[in-house]
Design a protein around this motif. Structure first.
Motif, short mmCIF file in Angstrom:
data_model
loop_
_atom_site.label_atom_id
_atom_site.label_comp_id
_atom_site.label_asym_id
_atom_site.label_seq_id
_atom_site.Cartn_x
_atom_site.Cartn_y
_atom_site.Cartn_z
N HIS A 209 -4.81 -9.36 3.49
CA HIS A 209 -3.62 -10.14 3.11
C HIS A 209 -2.86 -9.44 1.99
N GLU B 122 1.09 -7.73 2.30
CA GLU B 122 2.13 -8.41 1.54
C GLU B 122 2.61 -7.59 0.34
N ALA C 5 1.32 -10.29 8.37
CA ALA C 5 0.97 -11.52 7.65
C ALA C 5 0.96 -12.70 8.62
#
Length: 338
Positions: free
Chosen positions: A280, A284, A163
């Motif tokens: 992303h 995550e 990230a």
């Protein structure tokens, strides 16, 4: 990755004469072998290859590869790598760092080498601990990690390396782990990417953080706890009985069941390495409710830092003649005579 003429080498050609000095059972051994197996596959030339490291257990790496190498200072390997690449853009640069070296004291340097998009491969060994300095918690250590610097458990929220890389503007982000048979394929993809390629490699610290990643690396659980991301293929795991789909209400991923192999009917997403938003979401995902996303998560090249610097230099000197004496005499100068 550079446009070099491939040469024929073997794993033995990349083994140096130095005694490998890591703790017995350290995951670094497996990563070293994976790299030494990968280099012949890509036709790399030892005379054109440079390994650059900072400080930490992982940073002993350059001693053990039969190529050029720089064992530099804590957190500053990206700065050295940038200077080397600008001095000779034809060199193939591999940068070796760890979760402490690359994300704590060297966090700003890692950010800038990614933002600039220097053409190099960045391997960040993540063992979630400071191994060389005897087991303090690191920027990636989980909440509750007991260590000499957090005897009742760390309260820090851990950094997510991938990230961080995406947030720094990285154009290639991937994940693997030390003993994975697929790690060489991830390294090959990083090499063929033109630009800064960031690979987080989960690595077992046998002494200070033993078996930290067993919950997804052990063979008996791997099928259910790993999702390998391959461009153009559905995001399936658990032997194809589960998959990842987009929850349109929350714009996040969700786990869905797949019946009779019909992943389309279940709405399973197809991996697209150029989809930054998907990358992303993958990095995550909280592990436990979700599997660990591994493989190439994002790969979308853009012009490299050194290519633009070289082009700028060429434009500046076009039609000009190098004259050091004229340069020194330019501006407010005077001559002192006898």
């Amino acid at each position: 990755m550079n446009d070099m003429t491939p040469i024929q080498t073997t794993l033995k050609d990349w083994e140096s004469d130095q005694e490998v000095r890591w703790c017995p059972g350290c995951g670094d051994y497996a990563i070293l072998k994976a790299v030494q197996r990968t280099l012949p596959m890509i036709g790399a030339d030892p005379k054109n290859t440079v390994f650059v490291s900072g400080i930490g257990c992982s940073s002993r790496f350059p001693y053990y590869v039969e190529s050029y190498g720089f064992h530099t200072i804590h957190g500053r390997a990206p700065a050295f790598a940038t200077g080397i690449k600008l001095a000779n853009p034809d060199l193939d640069i591999w940068l070796v760092t760890g979760d402490g070296d690359g994300l704590s004291i060297g966090g700003n340097h890692t950010m800038h080498v990614l933002r600039r998009n220097l053409d190099c491969q960045i391997m960040l060994f993540n063992n979630e601990i400071y191994g060389l300095t005897k087991g303090q918690y690191s920027p990636t250590s989980r909440v509750g990690t007991s260590s000499p610097s957090s005897p009742v458990g760390s309260v820090d929220r851990p950094a997510l390396p991938c990230a961080f890389a995406l947030g720094s503007g990285a154009r290639f982000v991937a994940r693997g782990y030390d003993v994975s048979k697929d790690l060489p394929e991830v390294l090959k993809a990083a090499y063929y990417h033109k630009g800064a390629a960031f690979i987080e490699i989960f690595q077992n610290c046998i002494v200070y953080n033993k078996d930290r990643f067993d919950d997804f690396t052990q063979k008996k659980v791997a099928d259910d706890t790993q999702v390998w991301c391959r461009d153009g293929e559905p995001l399936l795991f658990a032997k194809g009985t589960k998959g990842l789909a987009l929850d349109h209400d929350t714009l996040t991923l969700k786990v869905v069941d797949v019946e009779d192999g019909d992943w389309q009917a279940a709405g399973v997403a197809v991996h697209n390495v150029k989809n930054r938003g998907l990358a992303h979401m993958l990095v995550e995902m909280p592990f436990g409710p979700f599997p660990m996303a591994l493989g190439v998560l994002y790969d979308d090249p853009r012009p490299t830092f050194e290519s633009e610097v070289v082009a700028e230099r060429a434009k500046l000197i076009e039609g000009k003649t190098a004259d050091l004496g004229k340069l020194l005499a330019k501006g407010q100068t005077w001559t002192v005579e006898g």
